[in-house]
Design an enzyme around this catalytic site. Sequence first.
Site, PDB file in Angstrom:
ATOM      1  N   HIS A   1      41.415 -16.728  23.404  1.00  0.00           N
ATOM      2  CA  HIS A   1      40.260 -15.816  23.930  1.00  0.00           C
ATOM      3  C   HIS A   1      40.322 -14.711  22.722  1.00  0.00           C
ATOM      4  CE1 HIS A   1      37.285 -14.382  26.823  1.00  0.00           C
ATOM      5  NE2 HIS A   1      36.800 -13.854  25.668  1.00  0.00           N
TER       6      HIS A   1
ATOM      7  N   ARG B   1      31.968 -18.278  26.896  1.00  0.00           N
ATOM      8  CA  ARG B   1      32.902 -18.230  27.946  1.00  0.00           C
ATOM      9  C   ARG B   1      33.070 -19.691  28.603  1.00  0.00           C
ATOM     10  NH1 ARG B   1      33.380 -13.773  26.669  1.00  0.00           N
ATOM     11  NH2 ARG B   1      33.092 -11.816  27.859  1.00  0.00           N
TER      12      ARG B   1
END
Length: 318
Positions: A281, A233
Amino acid sequence: MRADNTTPSGALVFYSDFDDFDTWRQALRARLPGLRILHSSEVADPADIHYALAWKPPAGFFGRMPNLRLIINLGAGVDSLVGRDDLPAGVPVTRITDPDMARMMAGYVLFAVLRHARDIPWFEQAQRRGEWAYRHPRAPADTRVAVLGLGELGAYAARELQRQGLTVIGWSRSPRAIDGIQCHAGMQTLDAVIAQADILVVMLPLTPQTRGLLDRQRLQRLPRGAALVNVARGALVDQAAMTELLRSGHLGAATLDVFEREPLPPEDPLWRMDNVLITPHLASVAIPASAAAQIADNILRVSRDAVPHNQVDPTRGY
């Protein structure tokens, strides 16, 4: 009337701005042909919903469903659920732990680490200059790779790196043991692990305790010229400090799949840095065809009043 082994009572609602509803519906229908599967826009009566398969639904989404029995997070990381005030008390939350996700993540990490270990970014820049620039490869064992986070995905990736002959150091908040890998645990060992890393791979969950963990001071503990790979993250890393250290050369390179803000804004300087590789991502995503088996099993378990597998605590973030 209690559902049988193939037809759970109630309906499932799907919500995601990123995943294809029809693909997921087909995969789940192959496992549970009798289950009603609705897109969130199709729900006429929220009381019909017993199961929710969702990724980052809007505020209040779960609070409208009085008969909700199971929340399935559409992915491995559940940090997006932390702090929500609409999670019904007593309703289990599960995450997807699909073996294909672990393989996909390990493949991405292996690619990123070997790219740095073999100096591929240096050769890419030489190619753009039209230079035949030879640099002798290093022995794999001479490259020290530190993997932060030894959960299911991190441990899988660490083993794959070790299989390539790299020197792998693992770190986690609680003790782990993995054959062939130097494992360290606890905050008191983190700085020493970082200081040894030629390549630092970030695979930690995002929790209140890990947010901002890799601040400027910790990033500066990396040996000069070290590479950073972040597939966890963005909020784990001080992005402004990382950018400055990449610009100064203290960080030699980075492969980044996650960011503080996603999508990464077009004006962000990371886009224009020759020593940075950016992906949107996608290091590991849930594959409907394989993940549907686990989801179906948990739905059936809950319909029989059994405890589902892969349950998480959203307040902890994992």
